[in-house]
Design an enzyme around this catalytic site. Structure first.
Site, short mmCIF file in Angstrom:
data_model
loop_
_atom_site.label_atom_id
_atom_site.label_comp_id
_atom_site.label_asym_id
_atom_site.label_seq_id
_atom_site.Cartn_x
_atom_site.Cartn_y
_atom_site.Cartn_z
N LYS A 199 0.86 -1.19 0.00
CA LYS A 199 0.00 0.00 0.00
C LYS A 199 0.89 1.24 0.00
O LYS A 199 1.64 1.49 0.94
CB LYS A 199 -0.91 0.00 1.22
CG LYS A 199 -1.89 1.17 1.27
CD LYS A 199 -2.78 1.08 2.50
CE LYS A 199 -3.76 2.24 2.57
NZ LYS A 199 -4.60 2.18 3.79
N LYS A 252 -2.22 -1.60 -3.75
CA LYS A 252 -3.04 -0.40 -3.75
C LYS A 252 -2.13 0.81 -3.83
O LYS A 252 -1.17 0.90 -3.07
CB LYS A 252 -3.89 -0.36 -2.46
CG LYS A 252 -4.80 0.85 -2.34
CD LYS A 252 -5.54 0.86 -1.01
CE LYS A 252 -6.46 2.05 -0.90
NZ LYS A 252 -7.15 2.13 0.41
#
Length: 328
Positions: A199, A252
């Site tokens: 992330k 992400k």
């Protein structure tokens, strides 16, 4: 064997031929729809920066769940906005917290719908960070190990409410191991962990922070989310989570990190998710509203590209529309 003997266009001549030899298939089963739930009654509030995406009160979730099920979406990712925030994110792990209430309601409405619970503290803390903060101003530090205890409590509370998958997004070191141990100890050894393993600290999260009311009140998240310039670090992050017991991995954001998706897919044999995040959605919606692009064509090309890069699961705010388009 060169032209004119080899003619690549032979396999593109008709739609039926193109369908026959298509290498990448996108299906509604690949898609997960994020949902934002909030306290109150009769609430359906459109998020200004994300047209077509809403904050829902629990009593109106039946509308959203019915539409998603009708479109063929079989999984949702839950984010909660608490009634009150405090320094330790109490609302994240209360048994009557907003995510817990919404989970129970969704399982009543659609027992077969997979509920993925985002496991983080940022929406629930008054400072907006993903863990416990000590100090103030420039001296403020997110305490990694103290945060882990609260994240574990959150995961167990979500599983107790009926969540099918725990998805920790906090990027604290060791979070998968601690959550796995807590789930197992509480009797939830059958509940898988979908780790936000990779992330990045991204500008693409802007609209989400409006939707989830989770913007940091000071500083940023660069000390725990990843530097967008790094890719070898992604391998280390993912390897740690695999070693700690993650069942699925996530990258992400999506569009700017398809090279990372491909690398993680080739390096690990776990199911891989990609998050088609809020700004990626908002940019498409804004351009479509101006008549500058063909929304359907852009969305389908984008999601297919994510699948082609190696994603098995695509979390996207386009889920309902994309599923309907796929089903014709």
């Amino acid at each position: 064997m060169n032209y004119p003997i080899v003619r690549h266009r032979r396999l593109r001549h008709t739609a039926a031929m193109r369908n026959l030899v298509r290498e990448t298939r996108l299906h509604p089963d690949d898609l997960v729809a994020p949902i934002f739930v909030i306290y109150g009654q009769n609430v359906k509030t459109e998020i200004a920066s994300m047209p077509g995406v809403y904050q829902w009160s629990v009593d109106r979730l039946d509308e959203e769940i019915a539409e998603l099920a009708e479109a063929g979406i079989g999984a949702v990712l839950l984010f909660g906005i608490p009634e009150h925030k405090d320094s330790v994110g109490t609302g994240a792990y209360e048994d009557e917290g907003i995510v817990q209430q919404a989970t129970r309601r969704i399982k009543e409405l659609a027992p077969d719908m997979i509920v993925i619970a985002d496991t983080c503290l940022c929406e629930f803390t008054d400072h907006g960070h993903c863990g416990v903060v000590h100090g103030q101003g420039r001296e403020a530090v997110v305490d990694n190990d103290e945060s882990l205890e609260l994240l574990a409590r959150t995961a167990v509370s979500q599983a107790r409410a009926g969540a099918d998958i725990i998805a920790p997004s906090n990027m604290m070191d060791g979070f998968v191991a601690v959550i796995r141990a807590a789930l197992d100890e509480a009797g939830f050894e059958h509940i898988p962990i979908l780790s936000y393993a990779v992330k990045y600290s991204s500008a693409y999260y802007g609209p989400f922070r409006e939707a989830a009311q989770s913007a940091p009140q000071f500083g940023d998240r660069k000390t725990y989310q990843m530097d967008p310039a790094n890719v070898r670090e992604a391998l280390r992050e993912a390897q740690s989570d695999v070693d700690e017991g993650a069942d699925m991995l996530m990258v992400k954001p999506g569009l700017a990190y398809l090279d990372v998706v491909r690398l993680i897919k080739e390096s690990f044999d776990l199911p891989l998710a990609i998050y088609n995040v809020s700004a990626e959605y908002s940019m498409v919606k804004a351009a479509a509203m101006q008549g500058w692009i063909d929304e359907r064509a852009i969305v389908m090309e984008t999601l297919t590209g994510m699948k082609r890069a190696g994603a098995d699961i695509i979390i996207t705010y386009h889920a309902r529309d994309a599923a309907r388009w796929l089903r014709g």
